[in-house]
Every structure is written in C-alpha cells, then in structure tokens.
Design a protein around this motif. Structure first.
Motif, PDB file in Angstrom:
ATOM      1  N   UNK A 138       0.852  -1.180   0.000  1.00 41.63           N
ATOM      2  CA  UNK A 138       0.000   0.000   0.000  1.00 41.63           C
ATOM      3  C   UNK A 138       0.899   1.246   0.000  1.00 41.63           C
ATOM      4  N   UNK A 139       0.864   2.076  -1.050  1.00 41.68           N
ATOM      5  CA  UNK A 139       1.826   3.194  -1.164  1.00 41.68           C
ATOM      6  C   UNK A 139       1.676   4.209  -0.039  1.00 41.68           C
ATOM      7  N   UNK A 140       0.452   4.453   0.421  1.00 42.93           N
ATOM      8  CA  UNK A 140       0.256   5.418   1.509  1.00 42.93           C
ATOM      9  C   UNK A 140       0.909   4.922   2.789  1.00 42.93           C
ATOM     10  N   UNK A 141       0.764   3.609   3.051  1.00 44.43           N
ATOM     11  CA  UNK A 141       1.345   3.030   4.256  1.00 44.43           C
ATOM     12  C   UNK A 141       2.864   3.055   4.178  1.00 44.43           C
ATOM     13  N   UNK A 142       3.406   2.687   3.017  1.00 41.49           N
ATOM     14  CA  UNK A 142       4.856   2.676   2.832  1.00 41.49           C
ATOM     15  C   UNK A 142       5.432   4.077   3.006  1.00 41.49           C
ATOM     16  N   UNK A 143       4.769   5.066   2.404  1.00 40.01           N
ATOM     17  CA  UNK A 143       5.263   6.445   2.513  1.00 40.01           C
ATOM     18  C   UNK A 143       5.261   6.914   3.964  1.00 40.01           C
ATOM     19  N   UNK A 144       4.220   6.526   4.705  1.00 38.72           N
ATOM     20  CA  UNK A 144       4.139   6.918   6.123  1.00 38.72           C
ATOM     21  C   UNK A 144       5.260   6.267   6.926  1.00 38.72           C
ATOM     22  N   UNK A 145       5.583   5.008   6.602  1.00 35.01           N
ATOM     23  CA  UNK A 145       6.693   4.344   7.279  1.00 35.01           C
ATOM     24  C   UNK A 145       8.009   5.054   6.980  1.00 35.01           C
ATOM     25  N   UNK A 146       8.213   5.386   5.736  1.00 32.81           N
ATOM     26  CA  UNK A 146       9.485   5.980   5.323  1.00 32.81           C
ATOM     27  C   UNK A 146       9.735   7.342   5.971  1.00 32.81           C
ATOM     28  N   UNK A 147       8.655   8.098   6.178  1.00 29.47           N
ATOM     29  CA  UNK A 147       8.855   9.405   6.823  1.00 29.47           C
ATOM     30  C   UNK A 147       8.574   9.354   8.331  1.00 29.47           C
ATOM     31  N   UNK A 148       8.357   8.129   8.822  1.00 33.39           N
ATOM     32  CA  UNK A 148       8.075   7.893  10.248  1.00 33.39           C
ATOM     33  C   UNK A 148       6.901   8.742  10.736  1.00 33.39           C
ATOM     34  N   UNK A 149       5.856   8.734   9.946  1.00 33.00           N
ATOM     35  CA  UNK A 149       4.632   9.467  10.280  1.00 33.00           C
ATOM     36  C   UNK A 149       3.750   8.537  11.104  1.00 33.00           C
ATOM     37  N   UNK A 150       3.929   8.562  12.418  1.00 30.21           N
ATOM     38  CA  UNK A 150       3.271   7.609  13.300  1.00 30.21           C
ATOM     39  C   UNK A 150       1.758   7.742  13.262  1.00 30.21           C
ATOM     40  N   UNK A 151       1.247   8.956  13.266  1.00 25.32           N
ATOM     41  CA  UNK A 151      -0.203   9.142  13.267  1.00 25.32           C
ATOM     42  C   UNK A 151      -0.848   8.511  12.027  1.00 25.32           C
ATOM     43  N   UNK A 152      -0.248   8.721  10.867  1.00 28.71           N
ATOM     44  CA  UNK A 152      -0.811   8.142   9.631  1.00 28.71           C
ATOM     45  C   UNK A 152      -0.751   6.621   9.669  1.00 28.71           C
ATOM     46  N   UNK A 153       0.368   6.058  10.120  1.00 25.09           N
ATOM     47  CA  UNK A 153       0.503   4.602  10.219  1.00 25.09           C
ATOM     48  C   UNK A 153      -0.589   4.022  11.104  1.00 25.09           C
ATOM     49  N   UNK A 203      17.851   0.468  10.756  1.00 28.57           N
ATOM     50  CA  UNK A 203      17.364   1.601  11.539  1.00 28.57           C
ATOM     51  C   UNK A 203      16.153   1.140  12.351  1.00 28.57           C
ATOM     52  N   UNK A 204      16.134   1.488  13.618  1.00 25.96           N
ATOM     53  CA  UNK A 204      15.056   1.054  14.504  1.00 25.96           C
ATOM     54  C   UNK A 204      14.011   2.144  14.670  1.00 25.96           C
ATOM     55  N   UNK A 205      12.750   1.711  14.606  1.00 27.66           N
ATOM     56  CA  UNK A 205      11.637   2.598  14.970  1.00 27.66           C
ATOM     57  C   UNK A 205      10.774   1.801  15.931  1.00 27.66           C
ATOM     58  N   UNK A 206      10.805   2.211  17.201  1.00 25.96           N
ATOM     59  CA  UNK A 206      10.122   1.447  18.249  1.00 25.96           C
ATOM     60  C   UNK A 206       8.891   2.220  18.715  1.00 25.96           C
ATOM     61  N   UNK A 211      -0.753   5.992  21.093  1.00 27.62           N
ATOM     62  CA  UNK A 211       0.507   5.473  20.577  1.00 27.62           C
ATOM     63  C   UNK A 211       1.596   6.536  20.752  1.00 27.62           C
ATOM     64  N   UNK A 212       2.833   6.066  20.773  1.00 25.58           N
ATOM     65  CA  UNK A 212       3.952   6.994  20.956  1.00 25.58           C
ATOM     66  C   UNK A 212       5.227   6.346  20.461  1.00 25.58           C
ATOM     67  N   UNK A 213       6.144   7.197  20.002  1.00 26.06           N
ATOM     68  CA  UNK A 213       7.480   6.746  19.622  1.00 26.06           C
ATOM     69  C   UNK A 213       8.259   6.497  20.914  1.00 26.06           C
ATOM     70  N   UNK A 214       8.664   5.255  21.142  1.00 23.31           N
ATOM     71  CA  UNK A 214       9.315   4.908  22.411  1.00 23.31           C
ATOM     72  C   UNK A 214      10.655   5.599  22.588  1.00 23.31           C
ATOM     73  N   UNK A 215      11.266   6.033  21.512  1.00 26.34           N
ATOM     74  CA  UNK A 215      12.574   6.675  21.595  1.00 26.34           C
ATOM     75  C   UNK A 215      12.490   8.180  21.352  1.00 26.34           C
ATOM     76  N   UNK A 216      11.272   8.677  21.168  1.00 24.52           N
ATOM     77  CA  UNK A 216      11.154  10.088  20.805  1.00 24.52           C
ATOM     78  C   UNK A 216      10.543  10.914  21.871  1.00 24.52           C
TER      79      UNK A 216
END
Length: 580
Positions: free
Chosen positions: A433-448, A557-560, A575-580
């Motif tokens: 799914x291109x929208x999902x992939x793009x959100x992962x790549x830019x680390x857009x947690x809300x969209x994911x 690269x880790x995104x937790x 939800x929250x970025x555990x390292x952010x």
C-alpha cells in the motif's frame, strides 16, 4: 517431445469415481492393495481424512469391487485389470451395495427435516434395487434399513458411507442446535441397526473428516474399527513420493524443465525428477496419519493442481479448495490461537494428551488442535504408539510450506469479513500500500496508526470485543501483512524477551509493543496513559530490536512504537514513539 496438454488432460481434477477414472484413461495411483486390506474381511471399518485427499475415490473403488469384481463383465474388461487387486481378489460373491454419500444427501438440505427426507429416499432406492417393497409404517431411514436387512440373507450387504459427518458440520455452521440434535439422533438410529444386524454385512466402510462419539459410531462396545492412524493404512489416501514418481514421471520432467531451465533430455534424468520431487515435498508432503510415524503422504489435491498449472506454480491450492470449515471458525474465536501460532512458527510442535487425541467426545467440545489435525491443518510430528503411560502425549505440527502459508490465511478468513483484505499476499503478486509505505518511510506515526485503525473498524466481532486471546497485536500482524504484501516477523524472539510485533521494510525495522485495556477496565485517560507508559518502559528495559542478526549485512534503523488497544472502543487509542 512430451505433450503437456495431453498429460494435463489425464489428471483426475474433477470429482470422479474410480470407474470413470479407469474408463477415461486418467492417471490412477494404484491403491488397490490397501483397498483389498479393507475389503478382505467383514469387520466394519472407519477412516478419517481431510477433504480433497481421495476418500470418495477410495469408496467408489470398493463399490466397483463389490458390484463387478475383478473379472470381465458386460463385454468389457474389469476396471482392475493390471492393478494389484486383480491378483489379490478371489471373492466371486454377488452383493447388494448401499453407497451413501452424505455430502450429496445434505447438498440441498436446509435443515434436519430435509436431510432426513433425502436419507429416507436413499433407502427407498436401495429397497427397490433389492426388489423389496417397503411397508407403510417404514418412515425413517432406520426403519426402512431394518426392514430391508430383515429380508436379505447373511453376508449379502455392503454398506459404504462417505463423509458421514457432512450434515452435522453444515448444521453447526447454521447454528441450529435442534437440527444438530435431530441429525445426531437420525445417525444414531441408523448405525444402531448396522450394529444389531451385523451378520448381514459382507463389508461396512465409513469415511469422514472428523471423528467423535456423538453419532454412536465410536461409543464403547461398538464393533467398528478405526483404521485412521493404523500404520498399514497410513498411505491409503494421499500420494507417496514413489507413487508420484511412478505415475506422474513425465509431468515431473516437464516441471523440471520449467523450474530449472533444463532441456528435455536433462529433465528426463532421474536426478532432475528427484530434485523436482524434493521441492514438491517441501510444499505438499509431510502429512502423517500413522501412529508409528513411519509414513507420510503428499496432498492429493495440491499435487494435481500443481501439475495442472501450465507454469507449474507453487501455491496454496488445498486451502483455497477446502476453505475454512465452520467448526474451525467457531473454535478459533474462542481459543488462544496467537500462542499456538507463535509456538509453531518457532518450530515447537503442539502437544495434546493421547486420550484427547484418540477419543474426542463431541464436535462442539473437541480440542482445537485435534480438530486442526482432523481437518488437515496440522499433522503428526512423530509417532505416538507405545508412548509410556506416564507421558501419554501426541505432538502436532505444520506438515509443509503450503499449510504454513495457509494458516495465516485461515485466521484472516476466520476473523476478517470477506472482501475487506484482498488476496494480494496469497496470490504472490501483491503490491504494498503506497500510503502506508510512505508513512513508514517518513516515520509518520499518526498516519501509520490511523491506517491500521481503519482496518480494525472492519473486523467481524460477532457481537464480541477482541479479548486477550484474540489479541489486537495479531490483527495488526494481519493488517501489516496485507499493507506490505509480506509476512511480518511477528513476536520475534531475542535474548531479553520478545516484542509483540516486529517487521522490516527496506532498511527500517519497526518494533511494536501493544498493551490491552479490557472492556471492564474502561477507557479512562489514566488507564490508557499508564498502559502506554508501561509499553514504552518495556521496550527500553528489554532493549527490543537492539539485537543485531548475524545474517544482516548492516544494522537496520530502529523505529520502536508503543501502542494501546481499547476493548471498549475496539481500536488503538494511544501510541507513541518509544525513543522520541
């Protein structure tokens, strides 16, 4: 030159009986030596096997044997000419054969009454075949059968009952307990007649998918012998490696040409066929129905479909044909299937007690893993005969790659409504799914998370919320599988523990730790905040994702991510970025 079209035309793909297979010159794997073992004496026998494994062909072989024998008849050669049975069979008797296909009897039934009517009509036809006029008071199938048997001599009747449990599983799907009870009573009365007048029968052979005591077949003191796990009959359904090589040798060579780019001369060599068989075995072999664990077979349907594919695609054929039985659908809504998947996926067989495995009481109360074995989703991981009484266990596991892949599809189909998630992954031609992939790549947690929540809102709960057995994490795994067209690395183990979900995309490894807030706990901000904090702390304290796999050329690269699922709201609520 091998004629692929001609060879494919000889595959018995449609539901055909033994007589048609032989008369039409289709490929037939000679099982008649084992058919002889079933027919050589009058002891009643029962065989359980999954769908699409050849039970109906087996029953029709027995029918042909008892109707026509092994000698020429009606101006034509015997169907058994050249087969093992021709030299083994010396019974020249003439028999009244009652062949009951319960799946056909139940095909147009809309309840217990219509099934009972179809059943009784089949006995009317049998009476007519025997030249017997029924009495007016003979209404039920049991009444009719009792009267017909009373008019026939000893040792003159052959009863062949195929898929005896089909009407029961259909009624369980409709959810009518009254229909189930009525059909159970109908079958109990019928088999009571079979038991009471056993001296009338030359042969009684009954098949089914499931095996349980409700139908009177397997109650204490009954005379029927269950041959389902006897070593002698371990290969009576399905194909062995040698049978495939002997019967489908030319098709193996054609497949080797396709897969390995070989010339015809190279593909006809034994080493090419063995190589092709090795790969075929990884996908479709491994079904063990043998209490000693000494034999295994390939899935009949899957092998035939593989050879029928012009490009010889390895795919999930058996599951697509067999579907999800209603009884499995009902079971998996109630059990901890997530833990089971975890254990199987790390190579740990499922263990059940031998008594539970051998003596299931009713279909409704059957242990889920035993039902999975009976319906073909699990197999014996090793033999259990002779296991010490202090440790009477049976080990079950995936049989092959096809079922390993199908298992996740099955759970999709159990919990998610039809049409919500396509067949992208199953068909092997999926696109992320291109929208999902793009959100992962830019680390857009809300969209994911919002995309995943969109899927949660489609889940078929049947009036119930997700609970700790049917976890939100499992659903996230399903969703991500479709969004990325690849399997997530669910519950990946590491020395400090295991996160709920891990998956890779490109050079990014995403770790998710999810906490569950039950309906009873409510959805207060305090509860949710505490759960989110706990998930974040667990990720950091256990260093989730920080272990570097030796097979990886560089560190990913880790995104937790920490998440919280609310049973009351039926979605991820925080939800929250555990390292952010």
């Amino acid at each position: 030159m091998l004629d692929q079209k001609r060879l494919i035309d000889r595959l018995p793909l449609a539901a055909k009986g033994f007589r048609k297979i032989i008369r039409q010159g289709l490929f037939y794997v000679d099982k008649t030596a084992l058919v002889y073992e079933i027919a050589r004496n009058s002891h009643p026998k029962f065989l359980s096997r999954p769908r699409r494994f050849g039970k109906s062909t087996l029953v029709s072989t027995l029918e042909e044997l008892f109707v026509h024998g092994v000698k020429a008849h009606d101006g034509v050669e015997s169907c058994f000419k050249g087969l093992a049975m021709e030299k083994l069979w010396h019974d020249n008797g003439t028999y009244h054969v009652l062949h009951l296909n319960f799946r056909l009897l139940d095909r147009n039934a809309h309840g217990a009454e219509s099934f009972k009517g179809n059943f009784a009509k089949a006995l009317d036809d049998f009476a007519l075949q025997c030249g017997i006029t029924l009495r007016e008071q003979d209404i039920t199938a049991a009444d009719k059968f009792l009267y017909v048997l009373s008019k026939l001599p000893d040792y003159s009747v052959v009863l062949l009952a195929d898929e005896y449990d089909a009407p029961l599983t259909r009624c369980m799907q409709s959810g009518s307990k009254q229909d189930v009870d009525e059909i159970v009573k109908t079958l109990q009365d019928f088999y009571a007649v079979v038991k009471d007048l056993d001296d009338r029968f030359r042969c009684v052979f009954i098949t089914g998918i499931t095996r349980y005591k409700d139908t009177y077949l397997f109650t204490a003191g009954n005379s029927i012998t269950d041959i389902s796990q006897q070593r002698l009959f371990g290969t009576v359904c399905g194909y062995t490696r040698e049978e495939i090589k002997h019967t489908f040798g030319e098709l193996l060579s054609l497949a080797a040409m396709t897969h390995y780019g070989l010339s015809l001369q190279e593909a006809l060599r034994e080493e090419a066929k063995e190589r092709m068989l090795d790969e075929l075995a990884l996908w479709y072999d491994g079904y063990c129905f043998d209490e000693e664990g000494a034999t295994s077979v390939f899935s009949t349907w899957s092998v035939l479909q593989f050879f029928a594919s012009a490009s010889n695609l390895f795919d999930v054929y058996w599951y697509d044909a067999a579907g999800v039985p209603a009884v499995i659908r009902n079971k998996f809504r109630k059990c901890d299937y997530v833990q089971m998947l975890e254990e199987l996926n790390v190579g740990k067989p499922i263990t059940v007690t031998r008594d539970v495995f051998i003596n299931p009481s009713s279909l409704d109360s059957m242990e889920p893993h035993v039902l999975l074995f009976q319906t073909g989703y699990l197999t014996l991981a090793e033999g259990y005969k002779g296991v010490h009484l202090l440790s009477p266990t049976v080990k079950l596991d995936y049989p092959n790659t096809e079922i390993r892949k199908a298992f996740s599809d099955m759970l999709h189909d159990v919990f998610l409504p039809e049409g919500v998630l396509g067949d992208r992954y199953r068909n092997g031609n999926g696109r992320a799914n291109p929208e999902f992939v793009a959100a992962l790549q830019r680390r857009d947690l809300d969209t994911v998370m919002n995309i995943i929540n969109g899927y949660f809102r489609t889940v078929d709960y049947e009036g119930e919320t997700i609970n700790k057995e049917v976890t939100a994490t499992a659903f996230m795994s399903f969703f991500i599988r479709d969004l990325l067209a690849q399997l997530p690395l669910s519950n990946r183990h590491q020395s400090t523990g295991k996160p709920d979900l891990a998956f890779d995309y490109g050079q990014l490894r995403i770790i998710i730790e999810n906490k569950f807030v039950s309906k009873e706990e409510g959805a207060s901000e305090e509860k949710i905040a505490a759960a989110l904090k706990k998930a974040q702390e667990q990720i950091k304290e256990r260093h989730y994702g920080e272990t570097v796999d030796t097979a990886e050329p560089c560190r990913l690269q880790l995104w937790r991510i920490a998440t919280v699922y609310s049973a009351r709201k039926r979605e991820l609520v925080s939800w929250a970025d555990a390292d952010g």
